[in-house]
Every structure is written in structure tokens, then in C-alpha cells.
Motif scaffolding. Sequence first.
Motif, PDB file in Angstrom:
ATOM      1  N   TRP A 141       0.834  -1.197   0.000  1.00 36.61           N
ATOM      2  CA  TRP A 141       0.000   0.000   0.000  1.00 36.61           C
ATOM      3  C   TRP A 141       0.872   1.251   0.000  1.00 36.61           C
ATOM      4  O   TRP A 141       0.974   1.977   0.987  1.00 36.61           O
ATOM      5  N   GLU A 170       0.811  -1.473  17.985  1.00 41.12           N
ATOM      6  CA  GLU A 170       0.228  -1.886  16.706  1.00 41.12           C
ATOM      7  C   GLU A 170       1.064  -2.977  16.037  1.00 41.12           C
ATOM      8  O   GLU A 170       0.521  -3.841  15.336  1.00 41.12           O
ATOM      9  N   GLU A 211       2.446   9.179  14.975  1.00 41.17           N
ATOM     10  CA  GLU A 211       1.654   8.790  13.809  1.00 41.17           C
ATOM     11  C   GLU A 211       2.535   8.474  12.612  1.00 41.17           C
ATOM     12  O   GLU A 211       2.235   7.562  11.832  1.00 41.17           O
ATOM     13  N   ASP A 239       3.202   4.736   9.782  1.00 37.66           N
ATOM     14  CA  ASP A 239       3.191   4.603   8.327  1.00 37.66           C
ATOM     15  C   ASP A 239       3.867   3.321   7.880  1.00 37.66           C
ATOM     16  O   ASP A 239       3.520   2.743   6.842  1.00 37.66           O
ATOM     17  N   LYS A 296       1.147   0.855   7.937  1.00 41.55           N
ATOM     18  CA  LYS A 296       0.088   1.137   6.961  1.00 41.55           C
ATOM     19  C   LYS A 296       0.462   0.634   5.578  1.00 41.55           C
ATOM     20  O   LYS A 296      -0.407   0.285   4.772  1.00 41.55           O
ATOM     21  N   GLY A 352      -1.042  -2.492   5.024  1.00 39.53           N
ATOM     22  CA  GLY A 352      -2.501  -2.512   5.090  1.00 39.53           C
ATOM     23  C   GLY A 352      -3.050  -2.536   6.501  1.00 39.53           C
ATOM     24  O   GLY A 352      -4.256  -2.756   6.696  1.00 39.53           O
ATOM     25  N   HIS A 353      -2.206  -2.290   7.503  1.00 40.53           N
ATOM     26  CA  HIS A 353      -2.669  -2.337   8.886  1.00 40.53           C
ATOM     27  C   HIS A 353      -3.496  -1.093   9.208  1.00 40.53           C
ATOM     28  O   HIS A 353      -3.200   0.012   8.738  1.00 40.53           O
ATOM     29  N   LYS A 354      -4.512  -1.258  10.049  1.00 35.73           N
ATOM     30  CA  LYS A 354      -5.386  -0.166  10.452  1.00 35.73           C
ATOM     31  C   LYS A 354      -5.143   0.164  11.929  1.00 35.73           C
ATOM     32  O   LYS A 354      -5.658  -0.516  12.811  1.00 35.73           O
ATOM     33  N   PRO A 355      -4.358   1.197  12.212  1.00 37.49           N
ATOM     34  CA  PRO A 355      -4.083   1.545  13.611  1.00 37.49           C
ATOM     35  C   PRO A 355      -5.326   2.050  14.330  1.00 37.49           C
ATOM     36  O   PRO A 355      -6.253   2.590  13.718  1.00 37.49           O
ATOM     37  N   GLN A 356      -5.320   1.886  15.642  1.00 36.98           N
ATOM     38  CA  GLN A 356      -6.409   2.398  16.469  1.00 36.98           C
ATOM     39  C   GLN A 356      -6.262   3.909  16.638  1.00 36.98           C
ATOM     40  O   GLN A 356      -5.158   4.424  16.766  1.00 36.98           O
ATOM     41  N   TYR A 357      -7.382   4.616  16.641  1.00 38.72           N
ATOM     42  CA  TYR A 357      -7.411   6.042  16.954  1.00 38.72           C
ATOM     43  C   TYR A 357      -8.501   6.299  17.974  1.00 38.72           C
ATOM     44  O   TYR A 357      -9.590   5.741  17.833  1.00 38.72           O
ATOM     45  N   TYR A 370      -5.638  14.369  16.562  1.00 38.93           N
ATOM     46  CA  TYR A 370      -6.718  13.387  16.504  1.00 38.93           C
ATOM     47  C   TYR A 370      -7.615  13.432  17.738  1.00 38.93           C
ATOM     48  O   TYR A 370      -8.592  12.690  17.829  1.00 38.93           O
TER      49      TYR A 370
END
Length: 347
Positions: A4, A50, A154, A158, A161, A164-169, A301
Motif C-alpha cells: 500500500w 500496533e 503517527e 506509516d 500502513k 494494510g494495517h489499520k491503527p487504532q485512533y 486526533y
Amino acid sequence: MKAWIEKGGYLNNRGRKWLSRLHVERVRRILVIRQCAFGDMMATRPFLVELRRLFPQAHITLSTVSKYQYAVPDDLVDEVHVLDSRGSLREQLHSLRQYREVDVLFDLADTARSRLQTLLTSARVKLGFPYRSGLNKLLFDVGILRSDFHYEAEVLLDFLKIMGHKPQYPLEFAMPRHQRALAEPRIVYFPYAAVAEKSLSQESWRQLIEQAATEFPGYRHVLLEGHKAEESGDFLAEVAARHDNVEIKGRMDLERLAPWMAASSVLVSGDTGVRNLALATHTPTLGIFFMTVPFRYWPRYEDCHEAVFHRDGQVPGKMDILQGLEELLERLYPERGKARQPASSEA
């Protein structure tokens, strides 16, 4: 697995091939190189949280140096590898070479020592974010652009990411967490910095805290001392003697400091490790900036962090900071009513 990434970094054929064949359950050993002080260690915690979520079966080793041992996040990794940064050159080279082959290597430091360690360590894939792009071809299979305009914690995410990982927010730091409804009416001040020029003068802090104590009478105003000898609160002793709501808090270890900070209403400070601790506990912060680029240390955030700075780089004045403090307190704690009671004649 898809890589990605488009134009936001560097990716060679080996990195692309590794990503296309990636099965997270087959990744057994991960080495994370992070050679940094207190604040940057705090900013590393969401990455490690993560990383564990993405590779739950992997053995994760954090490699650091003997100089930086305070706040090492050993609770989030399986092993801490400490490089000998004080021994002879031969001893240091032995320390660099002693780590065995890994599946994945992340260089989150970009120092001369971390680059040498990356070069000497065998890994199936190597990821890093060098300040000099030419080092990508020499050292890495995946290179990330490092930004001064996004919160450091943050930027580290990257790397994940790309997979394709989706970190928690909001970001998860695995630290004691501030609960706004339970916060004590306490404003904390940390008037020190690793580089003295990054902080206001002691006289400026003294005037600020004394006026804040008068204009925000519903709060306790606590100066937090640091661990260095020069980080003493003695300069505020006369102010503390004149005001019942001003106090000097002695040095605390991290185990006591984290929950104490999380129970506070707000921290007022410059670019310091203590401010990064407040960010890690989601404690509201009012950052004062005039040398450091604020955006790299200012999470956007969540609504509990503000930064005081001037576009022209001038040092923020006392009234700038008091106004920022008033706005932040009234936005976060509206049930407490009006936070500020300005003096009849402001100094």
C-alpha cells in the motif's frame, strides 16, 4: 498482500516481493532499532502496540543504546537489546554484530550507529526513514518519508500502513489514561527542556505561574521538578510561599509520574519528554513553541491539545499563554464554569 504505497516513499523489488508474499503468522523475529531519549520513547509506544497487533506471534526485540535507558518500553516487547555505546570501538562493533538474523528490521532511529547496525544485521526485509534519501538504496527495502508536520507517533505507524494495517485512533500507548470527568483541578507546569534555549526563562515561568495562580484560583498550580540537578523548583519558592494554591512537586519515577499526570487537568510546557508523557496518557496539554516545529509534537486526533506559537517565531508572551490556557480549560471542562478571573490590572 498488496504493497500500500504509491509515491510516498521508497520501495525496491525485494521489498515489493516480500510484501506480496507476506503472511503475518510466518513472521517470527522482528528487530526494532530505536535509540532515543524519554520523549521519543513515549512516541514509540503506539508503534509497538500496533506491531504486536499485526504480528501477534512474532518475537519482538527493541534495540537501544546504554545512554538511553529511561522509559524504555520493555513492557511492549519480548526482549530489549542494549548496544554498548560507552565501550571501546571493538566492544561496540561486537555489540552491533551480536544480534542474529531476523525476518523484519525497522530502523526508527537514523543515526550513524543505527545505520551500521542495519547494515550488519541480516534480515528478510529492512524498513527505515533516513533523512537522506540516498541511504534508501544502500540500507533499506522500504523507505518512509519523515514529516515535520505530523505527530511523530503517527509517522511511525506509516511503516505498518504500507502492510494494510489499520491503527487504532486515538492512538493506544498502553499507559494510564486521563479521564476528563475524574481529573483533579490541577495545572502542571514543566519549565525545563533538554536544550535550555527551547524553554522560557525561569523568570518568565515565575511570572506566568504567579499570575495564573491569581487568575485561575479554582486550580492548584504545580511546578514539576525534573531529574537533573538544574531542574529544581527553587526559583518558585517565594511564589509558592505567597500563594496557597501554588506548589513545587518533587521528582517522581515513571511508575508514579504517569498516573499522577493522567489525573491532572492540563500540562503547560515546551517541547519536553514530560510533555510526551502527557500525550501518551491523553492528558490535555498546552505546548509552548518558538524553536521546535510544533506540528511534530501536536496530536490533532483528539481535542485536548493546543499549541501556543507565533507565525514569525517570536517567543510567546505571558498573556498569550494565559489566554490559551483559559480557552483550553473552558472547552474541556465546561461544567467547572468560568476558569479565569483576570486581575484588575494585568502586569
